[in-house]
Design a protein around this motif. Structure first.
Motif, mmCIF file in Angstrom:
data_model
loop_
_atom_site.group_PDB
_atom_site.id
_atom_site.type_symbol
_atom_site.label_atom_id
_atom_site.label_comp_id
_atom_site.label_asym_id
_atom_site.label_seq_id
_atom_site.Cartn_x
_atom_site.Cartn_y
_atom_site.Cartn_z
ATOM 1 N N PRO A 133 9.357 1.337 2.519
ATOM 2 C CA PRO A 133 7.977 1.497 3.012
ATOM 3 C C PRO A 133 7.935 1.718 4.517
ATOM 4 O O PRO A 133 6.943 2.248 5.046
ATOM 5 C CB PRO A 133 7.307 0.173 2.613
ATOM 6 C CG PRO A 133 8.431 -0.804 2.485
ATOM 7 C CD PRO A 133 9.610 -0.023 1.996
ATOM 8 N N TYR A 147 2.562 4.646 -0.624
ATOM 9 C CA TYR A 147 2.886 3.916 0.606
ATOM 10 C C TYR A 147 1.885 4.241 1.719
ATOM 11 O O TYR A 147 1.685 3.443 2.632
ATOM 12 C CB TYR A 147 4.294 4.262 1.070
ATOM 13 C CG TYR A 147 5.397 3.444 0.418
ATOM 14 C CD1 TYR A 147 5.131 2.236 -0.225
ATOM 15 C CD2 TYR A 147 6.716 3.875 0.454
ATOM 16 C CE1 TYR A 147 6.134 1.493 -0.814
ATOM 17 C CE2 TYR A 147 7.733 3.142 -0.137
ATOM 18 C CZ TYR A 147 7.432 1.943 -0.772
ATOM 19 O OH TYR A 147 8.446 1.215 -1.349
ATOM 20 N N THR A 206 4.906 -1.406 -2.479
ATOM 21 C CA THR A 206 5.994 -2.056 -1.749
ATOM 22 C C THR A 206 6.691 -3.098 -2.614
ATOM 23 O O THR A 206 7.925 -3.209 -2.610
ATOM 24 C CB THR A 206 5.456 -2.710 -0.464
ATOM 25 O OG1 THR A 206 4.867 -1.704 0.368
ATOM 26 C CG2 THR A 206 6.575 -3.398 0.308
#
Length: 407
Positions: free
Chosen positions: A221, A331, A385
């Motif tokens: 991420p 993300y 994530t």
């Protein structure tokens, strides 16, 4: 515990996933190394190997002569013969098709002897399947980064359905080579990147009935920033009042990605404020003035700007082994419109986008649904994530390696 990852390269989509996994293992205290045929990065824990079998010599002039000889039909070994046959077909049909016979016998490499567990990744064109599975008796974990391990030379079952007739003899021959080599391995465990990939493996006689664990691809991420939408649009020179979609692929002409269907979906929606940002090599003619082509982008910050500037990311692929761009968009807090292929079928829901069919009408209706909803961008990123961060992925691999060694 000493882990050796073997892959064609440490670059590209599959290579990035491998390297994220490898570095996370190192951070967690695992002694991890990588062996590749093509080294693109500068990581000291990655070793590049040169051809060591079926070659006429290592001198550059000799290597060039061997290539010319193959083109002229002078074949002195099995590698030359199979690649000559592939070359003759590919002159007419340019699709990915790989031989299990290569110029690399990795089975006696010092890193193979060093390792406790060997983790194969995308190895097409690198690992010589017969010699590897004949000589390596250590526990092997194979991360399925496409469908080639379960096919003869094709990389996707869908491509095989379309072009089997042209490659029939080679495909059957290569599949038989793999069946004999891989089928004889008693210490093989499979990692599928998605439920769809595991289902594919269950349908392959020499991969079925083996330990098969779903572990998602490791995507950091930290590589993707969630910008404010107007900030991203300002930097990209896009009107803040427009409705923006994004589409990403290597070549816009790649039929599997369904770029043409996306263009038709735009026509169905008929909103003049609707803009489509396209990332990838533009090798098709585009007449729609609302399509903005950005070319190929390797800079992750700029990719983050593209995703963040979008009201939705559209990925209606016909087939994916994973679907890295879907995770990249999540993300950046951007909802996704995707067909239920690769990882999308397991992670896309009403909280972060919509699934759709592959027709222009179905794509258009899904885009319309997503544009009509409100999403929590921070929550979209956070949930992604938890699933794909390299540290979390590496912990699952460590558990698998330990289980493999114990068994």
């Amino acid at each position: 515990m000493r882990i050796l990852h073997i892959a064609l390269t440490d670059g590209g989509g599959a290579g990035i996933g491998l390297m994220n996994q490898h570095r996370a293992l190192l951070q967690l205290g695992v002694d991890s190394r990588v062996l590749v045929a093509i080294k693109q990065g500068k990581d000291a824990t990655v070793t590049e190997m040169h051809p060591n079998q079926n070659v006429w010599g290592s001198n550059n002039l000799v290597v060039l002569f061997q290539k010319i000889a193959r083109r002229l039909g002078l074949t002195l070994n099995q590698y030359d013969r199979t690649h000559r046959r592939i070359y003759n077909i590919k002159k007419k049909i340019a699709i990915p098709f790989s031989s299990p016979i290569t110029q690399y016998d990795v089975s006696h490499h010092t890193l193979v002897e060093w390792a406790d567990v060997i983790n194969l990744h995308f190895v097409s064109g690198f690992v010589d399947i017969p010699s590897f599975f004949k000589n390596v008796k250590k526990p092997i974990v194979w991360t399925m980064r496409d469908e080639n391990p379960g096919l003869g030379g094709f990389h996707y079952a869908e491509t095989k359905q379309v072009h089997y007739k042209e490659f029939a003899d080679l495909e059957d021959e290569f599949l038989d080579i793999k069946r004999k080599a891989i089928g004889s391995c008693t210490k093989l465990s499979i990692v599928s990147l998605s439920e769809i990939m595991r289902h594919f493996c269950d349908g392959v006689d020499f991969l079925a009935n083996r330990p098969n664990t779903i572990i998602y691809n490791a995507i950091s991420p930290d590589d993707y920033t969630m910008f404010q939408r107007n900030e991203a649009r300002c930097e990209l020179g896009i009107n803040p009042d427009d409705i923006v979609l994004s589409f990403v692929c290597c070549l816009l002409s790649e039929k599997r990605k369904r770029f043409v269907e996306v263009l038709e979906a735009l026509d169905i929606l008929g909103d003049k404020r609707l803009k489509l940002l396209c990332v990838g090599k533009c090798d098709v003619e585009i007449t729609n003035p609302n399509v903005i082509t950005l070319g190929s982008i390797s800079d992750r910050r700029r990719m983050s700007l593209v995703y963040s500037a979008s009201d939705a990311f559209v990925s209606p692929s016909a087939q994916e082994s994973f679907g890295k761009t879907v995770v990249e968009a999540l993300y950046c807090g951007t909802p996704v419109v995707s067909t239920p292929v690769g990882i999308a079928a397991e992670i896309i829901d009403e909280g972060n986008g919509a699934l759709c069919g592959g027709t222009p009408y179905e794509i258009a209706q899904a885009i319309k649904r997503v544009l009509g909803n409100k999403y929590n961008q921070t929550e979209i990123r956070q949930l992604a994530t938890e699933k794909f961060a390299p540290e979390n992925v590496a912990k699952q691999y460590i558990a698998l390696y330990n289980e493999t060694l114990k068994n």
